[in-house]
Design an enzyme around this catalytic site. Structure first.
Site, PDB file in Angstrom:
ATOM      1  N   SER A  59     -10.698  -0.366   3.725  1.00 27.75           N
ATOM      2  CA  SER A  59      -9.847  -0.566   4.916  1.00 27.75           C
ATOM      3  C   SER A  59      -9.304   0.781   5.368  1.00 27.75           C
ATOM      4  CB  SER A  59      -8.658  -1.473   4.573  1.00 27.75           C
ATOM      5  OG  SER A  59      -9.140  -2.697   4.091  1.00 27.75           O
ATOM      6  N   ARG A  70       0.844  -1.219   0.000  1.00 22.72           N
ATOM      7  CA  ARG A  70       0.000   0.000   0.000  1.00 22.72           C
ATOM      8  C   ARG A  70       0.873   1.261   0.000  1.00 22.72           C
ATOM      9  NH1 ARG A  70      -2.480  -3.645  -0.885  1.00 22.72           N
ATOM     10  NH2 ARG A  70      -4.459  -4.369  -0.043  1.00 22.72           N
ATOM     11  N   GLU A  82      -4.455   3.816   6.357  1.00 21.55           N
ATOM     12  CA  GLU A  82      -4.269   3.641   4.906  1.00 21.55           C
ATOM     13  C   GLU A  82      -4.926   4.827   4.172  1.00 21.55           C
ATOM     14  OE1 GLU A  82      -5.313  -0.299   3.292  1.00 21.55           O
ATOM     15  OE2 GLU A  82      -6.210   0.726   1.590  1.00 21.55           O
TER      16      GLU A  82
HETATM   17  C1  LIG Z   1     -15.454  -0.123  -0.372  1.00 19.16           C
HETATM   18  C2  LIG Z   1     -13.975   0.106  -0.649  1.00 19.16           C
HETATM   19  C3  LIG Z   1     -13.137  -0.976  -0.828  1.00 19.16           C
HETATM   20  C4  LIG Z   1     -11.773  -0.763  -1.096  1.00 19.16           C
HETATM   21  N1  LIG Z   1     -10.990  -1.860  -1.288  1.00 19.16           N
HETATM   22  C5  LIG Z   1      -9.670  -1.700  -1.569  1.00 19.16           C
HETATM   23  C6  LIG Z   1      -8.842  -2.834  -1.814  1.00 19.16           C
HETATM   24  O1  LIG Z   1      -9.296  -3.974  -1.806  1.00 19.16           O
HETATM   25  N2  LIG Z   1      -7.527  -2.613  -2.068  1.00 19.16           N
HETATM   26  C7  LIG Z   1      -6.996  -1.353  -2.119  1.00 19.16           C
HETATM   27  O2  LIG Z   1      -5.781  -1.228  -2.366  1.00 19.16           O
HETATM   28  N3  LIG Z   1      -7.756  -0.263  -1.907  1.00 19.16           N
HETATM   29  C8  LIG Z   1      -9.084  -0.406  -1.639  1.00 19.16           C
HETATM   30  N4  LIG Z   1      -9.867   0.696  -1.405  1.00 19.16           N
HETATM   31  C9  LIG Z   1      -9.255   2.037  -1.413  1.00 19.16           C
HETATM   32  C10 LIG Z   1      -9.372   2.770  -2.771  1.00 19.16           C
HETATM   33  O3  LIG Z   1     -10.326   2.161  -3.587  1.00 19.16           O
HETATM   34  C11 LIG Z   1      -8.033   2.803  -3.529  1.00 19.16           C
HETATM   35  O4  LIG Z   1      -7.042   3.397  -2.741  1.00 19.16           O
HETATM   36  C12 LIG Z   1      -8.139   3.573  -4.849  1.00 19.16           C
HETATM   37  O5  LIG Z   1      -6.962   3.415  -5.598  1.00 19.16           O
HETATM   38  C13 LIG Z   1      -8.386   5.078  -4.640  1.00 19.16           C
HETATM   39  O6  LIG Z   1      -8.689   5.616  -5.902  1.00 19.16           O
HETATM   40  P1  LIG Z   1      -9.396   7.012  -6.051  1.00 19.16           P
HETATM   41  O7  LIG Z   1      -9.427   7.342  -7.504  1.00 19.16           O
HETATM   42  O8  LIG Z   1     -10.704   7.006  -5.369  1.00 19.16           O
HETATM   43  O9  LIG Z   1      -8.368   7.951  -5.296  1.00 19.16           O
HETATM   44  P2  LIG Z   1      -8.682   9.211  -4.373  1.00 19.16           P
HETATM   45  O10 LIG Z   1      -9.311   8.763  -3.114  1.00 19.16           O
HETATM   46  O11 LIG Z   1      -9.387  10.240  -5.156  1.00 19.16           O
HETATM   47  O12 LIG Z   1      -7.192   9.703  -4.073  1.00 19.16           O
HETATM   48  C14 LIG Z   1      -6.327   8.913  -3.293  1.00 19.16           C
HETATM   49  C15 LIG Z   1      -4.936   9.573  -3.281  1.00 19.16           C
HETATM   50  O13 LIG Z   1      -4.375   9.546  -4.590  1.00 19.16           O
HETATM   51  C16 LIG Z   1      -4.137  10.873  -5.080  1.00 19.16           C
HETATM   52  N5  LIG Z   1      -4.498  10.852  -6.508  1.00 19.16           N
HETATM   53  C17 LIG Z   1      -5.672  10.453  -7.041  1.00 19.16           C
HETATM   54  N6  LIG Z   1      -5.599  10.490  -8.391  1.00 19.16           N
HETATM   55  C18 LIG Z   1      -4.359  10.928  -8.702  1.00 19.16           C
HETATM   56  C19 LIG Z   1      -3.673  11.200  -9.931  1.00 19.16           C
HETATM   57  N7  LIG Z   1      -4.249  11.004 -11.118  1.00 19.16           N
HETATM   58  N8  LIG Z   1      -2.395  11.657  -9.873  1.00 19.16           N
HETATM   59  C20 LIG Z   1      -1.792  11.865  -8.672  1.00 19.16           C
HETATM   60  N9  LIG Z   1      -2.386  11.650  -7.484  1.00 19.16           N
HETATM   61  C21 LIG Z   1      -3.659  11.166  -7.503  1.00 19.16           C
HETATM   62  C22 LIG Z   1      -5.024  11.771  -4.224  1.00 19.16           C
HETATM   63  O14 LIG Z   1      -4.513  13.090  -4.167  1.00 19.16           O
HETATM   64  C23 LIG Z   1      -4.986  11.056  -2.889  1.00 19.16           C
HETATM   65  O15 LIG Z   1      -3.792  11.350  -2.210  1.00 19.16           O
HETATM   66  C24 LIG Z   1     -11.239   0.544  -1.163  1.00 19.16           C
HETATM   67  C25 LIG Z   1     -12.108   1.637  -0.989  1.00 19.16           C
HETATM   68  C26 LIG Z   1     -13.458   1.427  -0.731  1.00 19.16           C
HETATM   69  C27 LIG Z   1     -14.375   2.611  -0.577  1.00 19.16           C
END
Ligand SMILES: Cc1cc2nc3c(=O)[nH]c(=O)nc-3n(C[C@H](O)[C@H](O)[C@H](O)COP(=O)(O)OP(=O)(O)OC[C@H]3O[C@@H](n4cnc5c(N)ncnc54)[C@H](O)[C@@H]3O)c2cc1C
Length: 349
Positions: free
Chosen positions: A249, A175, A345
């Site tokens: 998580s 992570r 996380e």
């Molecule tokens: C129900 C649920 C289940 C989940 N299960 C998992 C799992 O099984 N495994 C796992 O690893 N994660 C899991 N996650 C966490 C999440 O889905 C991941 O971390 C995902 O990659 C976040 O993507 P996002 O586009 O929503 O990022 P955001 O929440 O929008 O951003 C996360 C971070 O990345 C940065 N960021 C976003 N896009 C960019 C970009 N294009 N360039 C630079 N920085 C950027 C943001 O500034 C922030 O710091 C889960 C979340 C939920 C709600």
């Protein structure tokens, strides 16, 4: 740039003022952003990075908002990444698939599964966007993004220069990546390339996947079967953010030295743990939290999910500060009982 009501237009991008971020974070926290701009192409991002307005702003790069907890209004510019598009280049048994940062992660997985490109099926149904996937090296069911990552393109915020990152550059960990450490907040990822296989090598080592395949009478699973099974397991275990706010998580599984592990294990022989390589041991954070009596606990408008103590939820009207304080309580309680400090996380803002 010219103003219209509470909007400013920069030839390719619309800036909006005082926008609610509630629909843009899966915790459904009702904070607002001073400015908000949605970016649909690399050229629009390049133009935005050169504009004067950006120079004075605190920036937040936003994907699907599924790994964030807002504890206050954001007094800066949110750049919502919505760059679309998926393309592929076939090289014999391998294929390089490239997707825009704004592509919804699960749409990307479905695209690959339908085309028979193996490698991301175990990562089905993870919320969020392709652009965010390298940031924390997303992982689930025995696979991590680093196993299929080829490269990504990004813009440096300070200079507006484009740079490509290969696997080694990203320094992926559990992570974790360089984008959460040395380069935190410095680059905006515009597209990611993945090295996938046209010859399926199915990864079903994870117990829950095997059990579900057996239940379905599938002896020789395809990648579509694995994707369907993983999606089914996830839906049964995790709360759907569209009905109950959460960010998956909330804490990482702690990785500790073997010596430290042995001391805890002597006192708690039922401790759930896994080998983490290099003489380290990974502890199941959900188990530690559950043992402290937090599973399914409701505190005001927040709490933990009834089926998984690792997931913090918003029961409807929680503030980010309320969720954050509850997470502090969990960290302190787990530390007092087991001597292990949980690390979040989820990104706190
Ligand atoms: C129900 C649920 C289940 C989940 N299960 C998992 C799992 O099984 N495994 C796992 O690893 N994660 C899991 N996650 C966490 C999440 O889905 C991941 O971390 C995902 O990659 C976040 O993507 P996002 O586009 O929503 O990022 P955001 O929440 O929008 O951003 C996360 C971070 O990345 C940065 N960021 C976003 N896009 C960019 C970009 N294009 N360039 C630079 N920085 C950027 C943001 O500034 C922030 O710091 C889960 C979340 C939920 C709600």
């Amino acid at each position: 740039m010219y103003p219209i009501a509470n909007q400013f237009i920069l030839s390719m991008t619309i800036f909006q003022e005082n926008i609610s971020l509630k629909p843009y974070n899966t915790f459904s926290i009702p904070v607002s952003s001073h400015y908000f701009a949605e970016v649909f192409s690399s050229s629009a991002l390049e133009e935005l990075l050169k504009s004067e307005l950006i120079k004075e702003q605190q920036l937040l790069i936003l994907g699907g908002g599924s790994n964030l907890l807002f504890t206050k209004d954001f007094d800066g510019l949110v750049i919502k990444m919505s760059i679309p598009g998926i393309s592929e280049e076939i090289h014999g048994d391998e294929v390089i698939v490239t997707a825009g940062a704004g592509v919804v992660w699960n749409d990307f997985v479905n695209y690959c599964v339908q085309k028979g490109f193996a490698g991301v099926e175990n990562l089905s149904l993870i919320p969020g966007t392709v652009g965010a996937s390298p940031i924390q090296n997303i992982g689930a069911y025995g696979v991590e993004l680093k196993d299929v990552f080829e490269s990504c393109s990004a813009y440096e915020i300070a200079t507006g220069k484009r740079r490509s990152f290969n696997h080694q550059d990203c320094r992926f960990g559990y992570r974790d990546s360089i984008f959460k450490n040395e380069l935190k907040g410095q680059y905006i990822i515009t597209e990611v390339s993945f090295r996938l296989s046209r010859v399926a090598s199915i990864n079903t080592q994870y117990g829950a996947i095997q059990e579900e395949l057996v239940k379905r009478g599938i002896a020789h699973p395809t990648i579509a079967d694995v994707s369907a099974v993983v999606s089914h397991i996830r839906v049964s275990k995790l709360p759907d953010p569209s009905t109950i706010g959460n960010a998956g998580s909330f804490f990482k599984n702690p990785v500790i030295e073997e010596d430290a592990f042995q001391k805890i294990f002597e006192k708690f022989p039922e401790l759930v743990h896994y080998p983490a390589g290099n003489g380290k041991v990974k502890l199941a954070a959900g188990w530690l939290i559950e043992q402290c009596g937090f599973k399914g606990k409701v505190v005001g408008q927040t709490g933990t999910w009834k089926n998984q103590a690792l997931v913090l939820v918003n029961h409807g009207q929680a503030s980010g500060q309320e969720v954050y304080s509850f997470s502090e309580n969990i960290i302190d309680t787990v530390a007092a009982r087991f001597g292990v400090r949980l690390e979040r996380e989820v990104n706190i803002l």
